[in-house]
Design a protein around this motif. Structure first.
Motif, mmCIF file in Angstrom:
data_model
loop_
_atom_site.group_PDB
_atom_site.id
_atom_site.type_symbol
_atom_site.label_atom_id
_atom_site.label_comp_id
_atom_site.label_asym_id
_atom_site.label_seq_id
_atom_site.Cartn_x
_atom_site.Cartn_y
_atom_site.Cartn_z
ATOM 1 N N GLU A 171 9.218 15.684 -4.578
ATOM 2 C CA GLU A 171 8.289 15.324 -3.511
ATOM 3 C C GLU A 171 8.869 14.206 -2.643
ATOM 4 O OE1 GLU A 171 3.959 16.224 -5.549
ATOM 5 O OE2 GLU A 171 5.039 14.410 -6.114
ATOM 6 N N LEU A 172 9.592 13.310 -3.263
ATOM 7 C CA LEU A 172 10.216 12.215 -2.520
ATOM 8 C C LEU A 172 11.308 12.747 -1.592
ATOM 9 C CD1 LEU A 172 10.099 9.183 -2.159
ATOM 10 C CD2 LEU A 172 11.755 8.953 -4.005
ATOM 11 N N ARG A 173 12.075 13.714 -2.066
ATOM 12 C CA ARG A 173 13.094 14.328 -1.208
ATOM 13 C C ARG A 173 12.447 15.012 -0.008
ATOM 14 N NH1 ARG A 173 15.099 15.773 -6.363
ATOM 15 N NH2 ARG A 173 16.931 14.548 -6.877
ATOM 16 N N ALA A 174 11.335 15.691 -0.245
ATOM 17 C CA ALA A 174 10.618 16.364 0.846
ATOM 18 C C ALA A 174 10.074 15.337 1.836
ATOM 19 C CB ALA A 174 9.489 17.213 0.282
ATOM 20 N N LYS A 175 9.587 14.224 1.333
ATOM 21 C CA LYS A 175 9.058 13.161 2.189
ATOM 22 C C LYS A 175 10.160 12.599 3.083
ATOM 23 C CE LYS A 175 5.122 11.069 2.212
ATOM 24 N NZ LYS A 175 3.991 11.596 2.966
ATOM 25 N N THR A 176 11.352 12.473 2.537
ATOM 26 C CA THR A 176 12.485 11.989 3.318
ATOM 27 C C THR A 176 12.751 12.921 4.490
ATOM 28 O OG1 THR A 176 13.444 10.974 1.357
ATOM 29 C CG2 THR A 176 14.930 11.345 3.211
ATOM 30 N N ILE A 210 0.841 -1.199 0.000
ATOM 31 C CA ILE A 210 0.000 0.000 0.000
ATOM 32 C C ILE A 210 0.876 1.247 0.000
ATOM 33 C CG2 ILE A 210 -1.634 1.339 1.390
ATOM 34 C CD1 ILE A 210 -2.847 -1.394 2.232
ATOM 35 N N LEU A 211 1.915 1.242 0.832
ATOM 36 C CA LEU A 211 2.831 2.385 0.862
ATOM 37 C C LEU A 211 3.556 2.562 -0.462
ATOM 38 C CD1 LEU A 211 4.396 1.990 4.419
ATOM 39 C CD2 LEU A 211 2.823 3.774 3.649
ATOM 40 N N GLU A 212 3.907 1.467 -1.099
ATOM 41 C CA GLU A 212 4.609 1.529 -2.371
ATOM 42 C C GLU A 212 3.782 2.265 -3.414
ATOM 43 O OE1 GLU A 212 6.725 -1.388 -5.664
ATOM 44 O OE2 GLU A 212 5.182 -2.204 -4.345
ATOM 45 N N GLU A 213 2.481 2.012 -3.447
ATOM 46 C CA GLU A 213 1.606 2.686 -4.405
ATOM 47 C C GLU A 213 1.637 4.197 -4.191
ATOM 48 O OE1 GLU A 213 -2.280 0.996 -3.984
ATOM 49 O OE2 GLU A 213 -1.597 -1.000 -4.578
ATOM 50 N N ASP A 214 1.625 4.631 -2.931
ATOM 51 C CA ASP A 214 1.658 6.058 -2.627
ATOM 52 C C ASP A 214 3.002 6.682 -2.997
ATOM 53 O OD1 ASP A 214 -0.897 5.809 -1.618
ATOM 54 O OD2 ASP A 214 -0.241 5.658 0.467
ATOM 55 N N ILE A 215 4.079 5.986 -2.719
ATOM 56 C CA ILE A 215 5.422 6.516 -2.981
ATOM 57 C C ILE A 215 5.707 6.592 -4.481
ATOM 58 C CG2 ILE A 215 7.894 6.061 -2.632
ATOM 59 C CD1 ILE A 215 6.515 7.048 -0.117
#
Length: 62
Positions: A38-43, A26-31
């Motif tokens: 956006e991924l850098r911000a999530k980190t 489920i998390l993979e679908e969101d990522i």
């Protein structure tokens, strides 16, 4: 013979981890939907949340 009596040990292990696999999928679908920026911000968000966590249980919830 023991397998019939006690069950397959590998099947028990797989059954134990199946809920984690579901959560990860489920998390993979969101990522996957996130752009590189956006991924850098999530980190950064994850790092801040880990710094604020006071117990190991709180870390696991992140």
């Amino acid at each position: 013979m023991f397998k019939k009596l006690l069950g397959d040990p590998n099947a028990r292990k797989l059954k134990k981890f199946q809920p984690w696999v579901t959560d990860i999928n489920i998390l993979e679908e969101d990522i996957q939907k996130l752009s590189d920026e956006e991924l850098r911000a999530k980190t950064g968000e994850f790092r801040q949340a880990l710094e604020k966590a006071k117990t190991k249980d709180e870390e696991k919830e992140i």
